[in-house]
Design a protein around this motif. Sequence first.
Motif, mmCIF file in Angstrom:
data_model
loop_
_atom_site.group_PDB
_atom_site.id
_atom_site.type_symbol
_atom_site.label_atom_id
_atom_site.label_comp_id
_atom_site.label_asym_id
_atom_site.label_seq_id
_atom_site.Cartn_x
_atom_site.Cartn_y
_atom_site.Cartn_z
ATOM 1 N N GLU A 1 0.794 -1.226 0.000
ATOM 2 C CA GLU A 1 0.000 0.000 0.000
ATOM 3 C C GLU A 1 0.827 1.277 0.000
ATOM 4 O O GLU A 1 0.355 2.326 -0.383
ATOM 5 N N GLY A 2 2.087 1.210 0.420
ATOM 6 C CA GLY A 2 2.935 2.391 0.466
ATOM 7 C C GLY A 2 2.627 3.262 1.673
ATOM 8 O O GLY A 2 1.698 2.991 2.439
ATOM 9 N N MET A 3 3.414 4.316 1.838
ATOM 10 C CA MET A 3 3.243 5.224 2.968
ATOM 11 C C MET A 3 3.449 6.660 2.494
ATOM 12 O O MET A 3 4.247 6.909 1.603
ATOM 13 N N THR A 4 2.738 7.584 3.128
ATOM 14 C CA THR A 4 2.974 8.993 2.872
ATOM 15 C C THR A 4 4.196 9.430 3.678
ATOM 16 O O THR A 4 4.638 8.721 4.585
ATOM 17 N N LYS B 1 1.539 8.773 -7.230
ATOM 18 C CA LYS B 1 0.312 9.449 -6.813
ATOM 19 C C LYS B 1 -0.823 8.432 -6.821
ATOM 20 O O LYS B 1 -0.980 7.673 -7.768
ATOM 21 N N ALA B 2 -1.596 8.440 -5.743
ATOM 22 C CA ALA B 2 -2.776 7.567 -5.654
ATOM 23 C C ALA B 2 -3.826 8.282 -4.825
ATOM 24 O O ALA B 2 -3.555 8.690 -3.698
ATOM 25 N N ASP B 3 -5.001 8.477 -5.390
ATOM 26 C CA ASP B 3 -6.105 9.139 -4.692
ATOM 27 C C ASP B 3 -5.698 10.510 -4.149
ATOM 28 O O ASP B 3 -6.030 10.875 -3.021
ATOM 29 N N GLY B 4 -4.923 11.264 -4.927
ATOM 30 C CA GLY B 4 -4.517 12.599 -4.520
ATOM 31 C C GLY B 4 -3.425 12.639 -3.465
ATOM 32 O O GLY B 4 -3.111 13.695 -2.938
ATOM 33 N N ARG B 5 -2.846 11.490 -3.124
ATOM 34 C CA ARG B 5 -1.762 11.424 -2.136
ATOM 35 C C ARG B 5 -0.528 10.859 -2.807
ATOM 36 O O ARG B 5 -0.618 10.032 -3.695
ATOM 37 N N THR B 6 0.628 11.305 -2.351
ATOM 38 C CA THR B 6 1.880 10.731 -2.834
ATOM 39 C C THR B 6 2.283 9.618 -1.886
ATOM 40 O O THR B 6 2.430 9.834 -0.685
ATOM 41 N N LEU B 7 2.397 8.420 -2.434
ATOM 42 C CA LEU B 7 2.772 7.249 -1.642
ATOM 43 C C LEU B 7 4.173 6.800 -2.014
ATOM 44 O O LEU B 7 4.537 6.752 -3.189
ATOM 45 N N ILE B 8 4.941 6.489 -1.012
ATOM 46 C CA ILE B 8 6.304 6.014 -1.205
ATOM 47 C C ILE B 8 6.309 4.511 -0.977
ATOM 48 O O ILE B 8 5.743 4.020 0.001
ATOM 49 N N LYS B 9 6.933 3.802 -1.917
ATOM 50 C CA LYS B 9 7.007 2.344 -1.834
ATOM 51 C C LYS B 9 8.445 1.903 -2.031
ATOM 52 O O LYS B 9 9.198 2.556 -2.750
#
Length: 115
Positions: free
Chosen positions: A44-47, A79-87
Amino acid sequence: MNRIAGKAKTRGDIETDMKAKREYRRRTNIEVRVLDALVDRHEEGMTVFELRTQVDVDIDDLEDALGNLKEDGLIDAEKADGRTLIKPDERVVPDPEEAVEEPTIVDRIIERLSL
């Protein structure tokens, strides 16, 4: 009970915490903690804010660590659902079916000395 980014961790979650592969653990303490946190939530990644809460460092140190990891190709941002996710990059994530090797005494000494 431990909490990560608003999600309560159950005992089962705690017992299955994953860590980055051994070959990626010879980095600064903060970078290793960032990789470990990302590996735990690799799907899922993290902000950045979730990472900061998990790693518990100031934003400047986190920014430096993320920059180094990105430069070395060990993390990706999307970018996913308007959020930047780091994986984490897939090569950092251990295969859950691989046997987990116990660290040698030398590995433990190096880890403690943060070499």
